[in-house]
Design an enzyme around this catalytic site. Structure first.
Site, short mmCIF file in Angstrom:
data_model
loop_
_atom_site.label_atom_id
_atom_site.label_comp_id
_atom_site.label_asym_id
_atom_site.label_seq_id
_atom_site.Cartn_x
_atom_site.Cartn_y
_atom_site.Cartn_z
CB ALA A 289 0.93 -0.51 -7.65
CD GLU A 290 -2.76 3.28 -9.76
OE1 GLU A 290 -3.52 4.18 -9.36
OE2 GLU A 290 -2.77 2.12 -9.29
CG ASN A 291 3.71 2.74 -8.54
OD1 ASN A 291 2.87 1.87 -8.34
ND2 ASN A 291 4.71 2.94 -7.70
N GLY A 292 3.58 0.59 -11.63
CA GLY A 292 4.39 -0.43 -12.27
C GLY A 292 4.84 -1.57 -11.39
CG ASN B 278 -5.08 -0.79 -9.24
OD1 ASN B 278 -5.65 0.02 -8.51
ND2 ASN B 278 -3.90 -0.55 -9.79
#
Length: 215
Positions: free
Chosen positions: A50-53, A27
């Site tokens: 990415a932490e939004n998917g 990430n």
């Protein structure tokens, strides 16, 4: 007159990319870390998250190739490599909190000698609404590397004995890449792995707020 030249933002990113092994899930935080995806050697497969998917983020797109629907958690346009995928952000955070990321690369305002990281606010009056996903990433990823300038614009050290800003996470950082050096956080303190050409340990120590020793 100094005999050394600090690395540029792009050079810091390239130096980090050199150290990421083939096959890692990684990430990238906002700022310099985002540039790392552009610098991975062509013969190496690194799966960026990415932490939004999103899994399988590629290099930043050219202006003509921008897909307005494809952005990372920092609202920057990204590309997707073959085999990449999208998913709900709750599944994304399950990956983070479940320890499935090999590495997270973050920017920071300060890193302490014991690995504490402060990267979301510079005071209780900061405009950032909350610590955000960096808190989860700092404690969920198997490793945390930080990319930052060695000193502030005013010349104050960013590597310190204790962070003076609100913490993102305690004792989370494993390695720091600055524009002057690569430094490991160890039980014995900050260990200098590498310095820019012409830099001496004494000169680096003068710009550092915590004791250094050679790795």
């Amino acid at each position: 007159m100094t005999s050394w030249t600090p690395l540029s933002r792009r050079q810091i990113a390239a130096r980090i990319a050199q150290d990421i092994p083939n096959g890692w899930y990684v990430n990238l935080g906002i700022g310099v870390p985002t540039l790392v995806a552009d610098e991975v050697p062509k013969d190496r497969e690194v799966v960026f998250h990415a932490e939004n998917g999103i899994l399988g983020i590629g290099p930043a797109p050219d202006e003509a190739e921008v897909d307005p629907w494809l952005i990372n958690a920092g609202k920057q346009y990204v590309t997707l490599l073959p085999g990449g995928s999208y998913f709900h952000h709750s599944d994304s955070f399950a990956m983070i909190r479940g320890g499935h990321l090999d590495l997270c690369v973050l920017g920071a305002y300060q890193v302490a000698a014991n690995g504490d990281i402060a990267n979301w606010a510079t005071s209780e009056h900061d405009t950032a609404p909350a610590v955000g996903g960096a808190m989860d990433l700092s404690v969920g990823a198997q490793r945390v590397w930080v990319a930052m300038n060695h000193v502030t614009k005013d010349g104050a050290p960013r590597l310190v004995e204790r962070c003076g800003y609100p913490l993102t996470a305690p004792a989370a950082v494993d390695r720091v890449y600055t524009d002057l050096a690569v430094i490991d956080v160890t039980p014995q303190g900050l260990a200098v792995v590498e310095m820019v050409s012409g830099m001496t340990l004494d000169s680096l120590q003068a710009m550092t707020g915590a004791p250094l020793h050679l790795a």
